[in-house]
Design an enzyme around this catalytic site. Structure first.
Site, PDB file in Angstrom:
ATOM      1  N   CYS A 113      54.425  35.983  70.415  1.00 38.79           N
ATOM      2  CA  CYS A 113      54.193  37.208  69.639  1.00 38.79           C
ATOM      3  C   CYS A 113      53.215  38.172  70.329  1.00 38.79           C
ATOM      4  CB  CYS A 113      53.697  36.870  68.242  1.00 38.79           C
ATOM      5  SG  CYS A 113      54.860  35.861  67.332  1.00 38.79           S
ATOM      6  N   HIS A 248      50.807  43.432  65.486  1.00 39.95           N
ATOM      7  CA  HIS A 248      51.962  42.538  65.430  1.00 39.95           C
ATOM      8  C   HIS A 248      52.313  42.311  63.965  1.00 39.95           C
ATOM      9  CE1 HIS A 248      54.656  39.295  65.767  1.00 39.95           C
ATOM     10  NE2 HIS A 248      53.787  38.364  65.385  1.00 39.95           N
ATOM     11  N   ASN A 278      59.148  39.381  61.185  1.00 38.81           N
ATOM     12  CA  ASN A 278      58.394  39.131  62.415  1.00 38.81           C
ATOM     13  C   ASN A 278      59.383  39.077  63.586  1.00 38.81           C
ATOM     14  OD1 ASN A 278      56.944  38.053  64.541  1.00 38.81           O
ATOM     15  ND2 ASN A 278      55.898  36.516  63.315  1.00 38.81           N
TER      16      ASN A 278
HETATM   17  N1  ACO Z   1      60.447  29.893  49.599  1.00 38.22           N
HETATM   18  C1  ACO Z   1      59.886  29.271  48.536  1.00 38.22           C
HETATM   19  N2  ACO Z   1      58.892  28.394  48.649  1.00 38.22           N
HETATM   20  C2  ACO Z   1      58.448  28.130  49.883  1.00 38.22           C
HETATM   21  C3  ACO Z   1      58.983  28.743  51.035  1.00 38.22           C
HETATM   22  C4  ACO Z   1      60.031  29.661  50.853  1.00 38.22           C
HETATM   23  N3  ACO Z   1      60.609  30.306  51.876  1.00 38.22           N
HETATM   24  N4  ACO Z   1      58.330  28.303  52.126  1.00 38.22           N
HETATM   25  C5  ACO Z   1      57.382  27.435  51.682  1.00 38.22           C
HETATM   26  N5  ACO Z   1      57.466  27.332  50.340  1.00 38.22           N
HETATM   27  C6  ACO Z   1      56.641  26.508  49.450  1.00 38.22           C
HETATM   28  C7  ACO Z   1      56.023  25.327  50.168  1.00 38.22           C
HETATM   29  O1  ACO Z   1      56.944  24.250  50.230  1.00 38.22           O
HETATM   30  C8  ACO Z   1      54.841  25.028  49.286  1.00 38.22           C
HETATM   31  O2  ACO Z   1      55.265  24.323  48.162  1.00 38.22           O
HETATM   32  P1  ACO Z   1      54.346  23.124  47.558  1.00 38.22           P
HETATM   33  O3  ACO Z   1      53.083  23.814  47.109  1.00 38.22           O
HETATM   34  O4  ACO Z   1      55.192  22.609  46.415  1.00 38.22           O
HETATM   35  O5  ACO Z   1      54.134  22.150  48.673  1.00 38.22           O
HETATM   36  C9  ACO Z   1      54.383  26.411  48.820  1.00 38.22           C
HETATM   37  O6  ACO Z   1      55.516  27.291  49.017  1.00 38.22           O
HETATM   38  C10 ACO Z   1      53.189  26.967  49.570  1.00 38.22           C
HETATM   39  O7  ACO Z   1      53.411  26.784  50.955  1.00 38.22           O
HETATM   40  P2  ACO Z   1      52.347  27.243  52.020  1.00 38.22           P
HETATM   41  O8  ACO Z   1      52.891  26.996  53.391  1.00 38.22           O
HETATM   42  O9  ACO Z   1      51.011  26.664  51.708  1.00 38.22           O
HETATM   43  O10 ACO Z   1      52.310  28.815  51.719  1.00 38.22           O
HETATM   44  P3  ACO Z   1      51.353  29.924  52.279  1.00 38.22           P
HETATM   45  O11 ACO Z   1      50.755  30.655  51.171  1.00 38.22           O
HETATM   46  O12 ACO Z   1      50.457  29.415  53.374  1.00 38.22           O
HETATM   47  O13 ACO Z   1      52.389  30.915  52.960  1.00 38.22           O
HETATM   48  C11 ACO Z   1      53.239  31.511  55.149  1.00 38.22           C
HETATM   49  C12 ACO Z   1      53.225  30.467  54.021  1.00 38.22           C
HETATM   50  C13 ACO Z   1      53.915  32.763  54.628  1.00 38.22           C
HETATM   51  C14 ACO Z   1      54.044  30.946  56.331  1.00 38.22           C
HETATM   52  C15 ACO Z   1      51.798  31.833  55.571  1.00 38.22           C
HETATM   53  O14 ACO Z   1      51.070  30.665  55.800  1.00 38.22           O
HETATM   54  C16 ACO Z   1      51.758  32.685  56.797  1.00 38.22           C
HETATM   55  O15 ACO Z   1      52.171  33.821  56.806  1.00 38.22           O
HETATM   56  N6  ACO Z   1      51.196  32.166  57.896  1.00 38.22           N
HETATM   57  C17 ACO Z   1      51.115  32.907  59.129  1.00 38.22           C
HETATM   58  C18 ACO Z   1      52.152  32.384  60.018  1.00 38.22           C
HETATM   59  C19 ACO Z   1      52.878  33.466  60.744  1.00 38.22           C
HETATM   60  O16 ACO Z   1      53.041  34.572  60.325  1.00 38.22           O
HETATM   61  N7  ACO Z   1      53.357  33.062  61.906  1.00 38.22           N
HETATM   62  C20 ACO Z   1      54.128  33.907  62.702  1.00 38.22           C
HETATM   63  C21 ACO Z   1      53.929  33.633  64.121  1.00 38.22           C
HETATM   64  S1  ACO Z   1      52.255  33.708  64.622  1.00 38.22           S
HETATM   65  C22 ACO Z   1      51.845  35.178  64.340  1.00 38.22           C
HETATM   66  O17 ACO Z   1      52.664  36.014  64.506  1.00 38.22           O
HETATM   67  C23 ACO Z   1      50.490  35.439  63.929  1.00 38.22           C
END
Ligand code: ACO
Length: 321
Positions: A113, A248, A278
């Site tokens: 990224c 980004h 993304n």
């Molecule tokens: N739909 C519905 N529910 C979902 C989904 C989905 N697509 N994906 C995960 N869940 C559920 C999980 O299973 C979990 O359920 P549980 O509580 O019963 O176990 C719940 O949602 C919460 O999951 P988390 O992973 O803790 O959710 P979080 O609030 O952290 O959000 C996310 C996840 C959006 C990926 C967030 O952590 C994020 O944006 N992280 C940054 C990662 C990123 O953007 N990476 C890109 C590359 S690196 C970069 O560019 C910076």
């Protein structure tokens, strides 16, 4: 003084747009969950025949047209991608062939990224050493090809696309246009938080993206705020002097959290994650092109580019347009 000046931009998207509602038919998710956690509403997905090089070539052609530069004048092409057409040759050489500008330097940069920031910093350095006078810096990805479409925690987050800028060396006044400062970093300790589980020298397969999203989020906010401060200090400007931040586009919450940490107003941040999701290395030049073409970013504006990605790698660059 000699600076690398951005003289044109262009972007390209696949034809097929996939909404969150359509994603909910493929995996167990909802539009509400995706919007609330990420800000993403839709993404573009490459069809068969649409490749990283075809998207990159379209974005590059538009950038050349915008800059009023003929492809034959380009002496350097750096293409940032983690999804090349082939393991080798570099996709940049395919773009060079498509544009019909043979003989110059052309290579790919792989920093996921942050790839566009790495490519921009490298191009700026090479231009200022006199290796070339005009360069194309491209970010292009077909991330849909490395997604696990059964994994709802990752497949809803990414999309495909390309963005490009033309960089030219110019002799400018101190307050004139050009790249003012760039800082790049990497920390290989965190590989396991965001990676692809395959590759030519390990599994022999392309592999699929794996991510521990919550931890990536935490590192992203800290690293981005730090590198932004470094670049501001290096350029000798205050965050209040910055007209636009082109980050980004990973997640709207990362953008907000980073802005808050720096005391930046959120209306100075270009946000396209809702439209494109993304797109990894493509996201910064794609967002830049959108904001330039719709008239938000104007000549003379001070623009901060920033990104963080797998590795981890991260970086920021400040330019006067
Ligand atoms: N739909 C519905 N529910 C979902 C989904 C989905 N697509 N994906 C995960 N869940 C559920 C999980 O299973 C979990 O359920 P549980 O509580 O019963 O176990 C719940 O949602 C919460 O999951 P988390 O992973 O803790 O959710 P979080 O609030 O952290 O959000 C996310 C996840 C959006 C990926 C967030 O952590 C994020 O944006 N992280 C940054 C990662 C990123 O953007 N990476 C890109 C590359 S690196 C970069 O560019 C910076």
């Amino acid at each position: 003084m000699i600076r690398s000046v951005i003289t044109g931009s262009g972007s390209a998207l696949p034809e097929q747009c996939v909404t969150n509602a359509e994603m909910a038919k493929r995996v167990d998710t909802t539009d509400e969950w995706i919007v609330e956690r990420t800000g993403i509403r839709q993404r573009y997905i490459a069809a068969e025949g649409e490749t990283t090089s075809s998207l990159a070539t379209e974005a590059a052609r538009k950038a050349l047209e915008d800059a009023g530069v003929d492809a034959s004048e380009i002496g350097l092409i750096i293409l940032a991608t983690a999804t090349p057409d082939h393991t080798f040759p570099a996709t940049a050489t395919q773009v060079q062939a498509n544009l019909g500008c043979r003989g110059g330097v052309a290579f790919d940069v792989q920093a996921v990224c942050s790839g566009f920031l790495y490519a921009l910093g490298t191009a700026d350095s090479l231009l200022r050493t006199g290796m070339a006078k005009k360069a194309l810096v491209i970010g292009a990805e077909t991330f849909s090809r490395i997604l696990d479409w059964e994994d709802r925690t990752t497949c809803v987050l990414f999309g495909d696309g390309a963005g490009a800028v033309v960089l030219e060396t110019r002799d400018v006044a101190d307050d004139g246009p050009g790249i003012l400062a760039t800082k790049l970093h990497a920390d290989g300790e965190h590989k396991d938080l965001l990676y692809v589980d395959g590759g030519p020298s390990t599994t022999g397969e392309v592999g699929k993206l794996r991510m521990k999203g919550r931890e990536v989020f935490r590192h992203a906010v800290v690293n981005l705020a730090d590198v932004l401060k470094e670049v501001l200090a290096d350029a000798g400007v205050e965050s209040s002097d910055v007209d636009w931040v082109v980050p980004h586009q990973a997640n709207a919450r990362i953008l907000d959290a980073t802005a808050r940490k720096l005391g930046l107003s959120t209306d100075k941040i270009v946000v396209t994650v809702d439209q494109h999701a993304n797109t990894s290395a493509a996201s910064v030049p794609l967002a830049f092109d959108v904001a330039r073409k719709d008239g938000r970013i104007k000549q003379g504006d001070l623009v901060m580019f920033e990104a963080m990605g797998g590795g981890f790698t991260w970086g920021a660059s400040l330019a006067r347009i």
